[in-house]
Write an enzyme that holds these catalytic residues in place. Structure first.
Site, PDB file in Angstrom:
ATOM      1  N   ALA B  21       2.826  52.810  -2.980  1.00 37.41           N
ATOM      2  CA  ALA B  21       3.039  53.904  -2.031  1.00 37.41           C
ATOM      3  C   ALA B  21       3.489  53.352  -0.685  1.00 37.41           C
ATOM      4  O   ALA B  21       3.442  52.144  -0.443  1.00 37.41           O
ATOM      5  CB  ALA B  21       1.749  54.705  -1.883  1.00 37.41           C
ATOM      6  N   CYS B  22       3.903  54.247   0.175  1.00 36.99           N
ATOM      7  CA  CYS B  22       4.336  53.919   1.537  1.00 36.99           C
ATOM      8  C   CYS B  22       3.284  53.047   2.230  1.00 36.99           C
ATOM      9  O   CYS B  22       2.111  53.385   2.144  1.00 36.99           O
ATOM     10  CB  CYS B  22       4.528  55.227   2.305  1.00 36.99           C
ATOM     11  N   PRO B  23       3.631  51.962   2.891  1.00 34.81           N
ATOM     12  CA  PRO B  23       4.980  51.440   3.164  1.00 34.81           C
ATOM     13  C   PRO B  23       5.418  50.376   2.166  1.00 34.81           C
ATOM     14  O   PRO B  23       6.302  49.594   2.478  1.00 34.81           O
ATOM     15  CB  PRO B  23       4.808  50.814   4.549  1.00 34.81           C
TER      16      PRO B  23
END
Lengths: 185, 84
Positions: B21-23
């Site tokens: 997931a982000c980042p």
């Protein structure tokens, strides 16, 4: 004065002003003041910091008040010489990233465990992993010495982070002044 | 570029950031860009559709040429050319 001399003086004046502007122009840097010691705020802070690092921005994070407790290393809690108040703070404040509360829905620690489970399921990095990335990308952490003094937090009990320094607000105002983006959490 | 054109590109470096997931995908792209030759195409694979706009903005800001994205089965391939 001849026209030529006037022009020459004008150019010199302009050059001086351009130089001053250049000296004071904010650089492509991110400066973050982190006050919260809540898990969610810290995760968000490191995600933003890492995003900026991906853009080759220099990132400085200033940890103050409750945030400083997140930088304590649970493995370094023995033989710390603290006064009574320092001991009390030491016991009441979280010892490192594993013990941080959530700002909302903490539910005596249940929310904390739940969010960690959900994050893992979605492939989101833990705070510890984010901090490892931060170290890799050269993100600097500056710890407020006054907060440490107030809460009796010792340098010997802080985590091993490669880009860590201990500063006062004077250093940080200077860093903020040169940064194009400033955040406060 | 059309999907067919994107899929026909010769790829200089593939970054498999699926499942992070982000980042994560952005950081993986940043880490891997050194391994892509200048002028080569980088393909970032991500299961998070937010990565499309992330890479679009990031690649342009870093001076590269954004080429486009293709939706695959459960993930996206995002392409840009490394310019410098």
């Amino acid at each position: 004065m001849s026209d030529e001399a006037t022009n020459e003086k004008m150019i010199q004046d302009l050059m001086k002003r351009v130089e001053t502007l250049e000296e004071n122009a904010p650089e492509d840097k991110l400066a973050m003041g982190i006050m919260s010691g809540d898990l969610d705020y810290l995760i968000a802070s490191f995600i933003v910091a890492l995003g900026a690092a991906a853009y080759d921005m220099e990132v400085d994070m200033f940890f103050t008040f409750w945030a400083t407790a997140a930088l304590r290393d649970p493995k370094k809690q023995k033989n710390l010489k603290k006064d009574a108040l320092g001991n009390m703070f030491g016991m009441m404040l979280p010892t490192g990233t594993g013990k941080l509360p959530l700002s909302k829905m903490h539910m005596m620690g249940m929310g904390d465990a739940m969010i960690k489970g959900v994050m893992k399921k979605h492939g989101a990095k833990s705070l510890e992993e984010l901090m490892k990335d931060a170290a890799e990308f050269g993100i600097r952490i500056h710890v407020c010495t006054m907060s440490m003094d107030l809460m009796g937090i010792k340098r010997e009990e802080m985590i091993d982070y490669p880009h860590m320094s201990y500063v006062g607000v004077g250093a940080f105002v200077d860093i903020f002044g040169k940064a194009k983006q400033c955040w406060f959490m | 570029m059309t999907t067919e054109e994107l899929q026909a590109l010769e790829i200089g470096k593939v970054v498999d950031a699926r499942g992070t997931a982000c980042p994560g995908p952005l950081l993986d792209a940043k880490r891997a860009i050194g391994e892509c030759p200048v002028g080569g195409v980088m393909e970032v694979q991500s299961s998070d559709d937010g990565t499309i706009i992330d890479i679009q903005r990031w690649s342009r800001k870093m001076g590269h040429e954004y080429l486009g994205d293709v939706e695959n089965d459960g993930f996206w391939s995002i392409y840009f050319r490394k310019v410098k």
